[in-house]
Design an enzyme around this catalytic site. Structure first.
Site, PDB file in Angstrom:
ATOM      1  N   PRO A   1      -9.700  23.023 -15.489  1.00 58.86           N
ATOM      2  CG  PRO A   1      -9.722  24.034 -13.396  1.00 58.86           C
ATOM      3  CD  PRO A   1     -10.515  23.926 -14.656  1.00 58.86           C
TER       4      PRO A   1
ATOM      5  CE  LYS B   1       0.559  19.022 -21.568  1.00 62.18           C
ATOM      6  NZ  LYS B   1      -0.620  19.843 -21.319  1.00 62.18           N
TER       7      LYS B   1
ATOM      8  CB  THR C   1      -3.889  18.273 -19.245  1.00 58.36           C
ATOM      9  OG1 THR C   1      -3.191  19.095 -20.179  1.00 58.36           O
ATOM     10  CG2 THR C   1      -3.112  16.979 -19.043  1.00 58.36           C
TER      11      THR C   1
END
Length: 311
Positions: free
Chosen positions: A59, A174, A91
């Protein structure tokens, strides 16, 4: 993604898997062993000990640090192996990625490369994910480049692999993408509400938007009105949905990065407040009752934009 890797591997090769929720591993093994052998291990360290190529996705930054750097269970505890390749697909912020990459390199445990993905569950199932890679693709590809490319193509679309140049730059790209997609989703929800409440048929409204200047990937794939887009989460009892709470993590990454670069993240700050309210709605609480951790920096807490808490 794990299914895609297992199907891409030669049947004689072992795939090692680990997840903090072991029933997921057991279900994965039961459903995919026909494609080749699968062994469930109990720590990230065990995975890195047995594998020369490791794909990780968790996460947020605290979890990345834990799976790599924890003294007891982290992958840094595996034997030295300069050929080991770590493809880190979470991410997270660029600072964490660069710090972990440096520590992995210093410990001679392998090469860490950030490679966040985009496309959601449908793209993962269809092996059409976009990979945004913190690595420079060179002419006359090295052995590392070839291994990296092959690993990515086991899960992604060859036309959607973006080589961004160096550690952390894949994440920077991203984060920029998610800054847009998270915010645009709110625009879509509000626009659909306006049109539908004004009397426009929702399917017709979506078709109009799709063929006009408001067309977006999020509108075509994550339309919030049930029954409008067949493959959207809203039309499938939200089974394919991205956790509402995770939008907060993605937006906070964009907000923090913008501030570090002396930019004013006005759009994301507004979107954050909306998702923060939504995340506390009982309809958005994880159905299995599990906790969701948000990545909130001390700076955000100090300036009063949010409370540092666990939902």
């Amino acid at each position: 993604m794990a299914v895609a890797v297992r199907r891409s591997l030669d049947k004689k090769h072992m795939l090692y898997v680990f997840d903090v929720y072991m029933p997921s591993c057991e279900r994965f093994k039961e459903q995919n062993s026909q494609f080749g052998p699968i062994e469930i291990l109990t720590t990230p360290r065990d995975i890195a000990t047995k594998a020369d190529a490791v794909i990780s996705m968790v996460p947020g930054p605290p979890e990345v640090k834990k799976i790599f750097l924890d003294e007891d269970t982290g992958m840094i505890g595996a034997p030295e192996n300069h050929n080991r390749l770590f493809l880190e697909c979470s991410t997270i912020d660029t600072e964490t990625a660069r710090s972990v990459a440096a520590k992995v390199h210093e410990a001679k445990r392998g090469t860490y490369i950030d490679a966040p993905v985009s496309g959601g569950v449908p793209a993962a199932e269809n092996r059409t994910l976009s990979f945004i890679v913190g690595h420079a693709k060179r002419e006359g590809m090295s052995v590392l480049d070839r291994r990296l490319n092959a690993l990515i193509l086991s899960m992604g679309d060859p036309n959607k692999v973006f080589w961004c140049g160096g550690i952390g730059l894949g994440l920077a790209a991203k984060i920029s993408n998610n800054y847009i997609s998270c915010s645009v989703l709110l625009l879509i929800a509000e626009a659909m509400a306006i049109g539908v409440k004004a009397g426009v048929d929702p399917k017709l409204l979506q078709e109009v938007i799709h063929n006009s200047t408001g067309q977006t990937f999020m509108g075509d794939n994550v339309c919030p009105v049930p029954g409008v887009v067949a493959h959207a989460p809203s039309s499938n009892d939200w089974k394919l949905g991205f956790k509402t709470q995770m939008f907060l993590k993605d937006l906070s990454l964009g907000i923090n990065t913008a501030r570090q670069l002396d930019l004013d993240p006005t759009m994301a700050e507004q979107a954050y407040r909306v998702f923060e309210k939504a995340s506390q709605d009982p309809r958005c609480i994880d159905r299995d009752g599990s906790s969701v951790y948000l990545y909130i920096t001390d700076e955000q807490t100090e300036n009063g934009s949010t409370d540092k808490s666990e939902l």
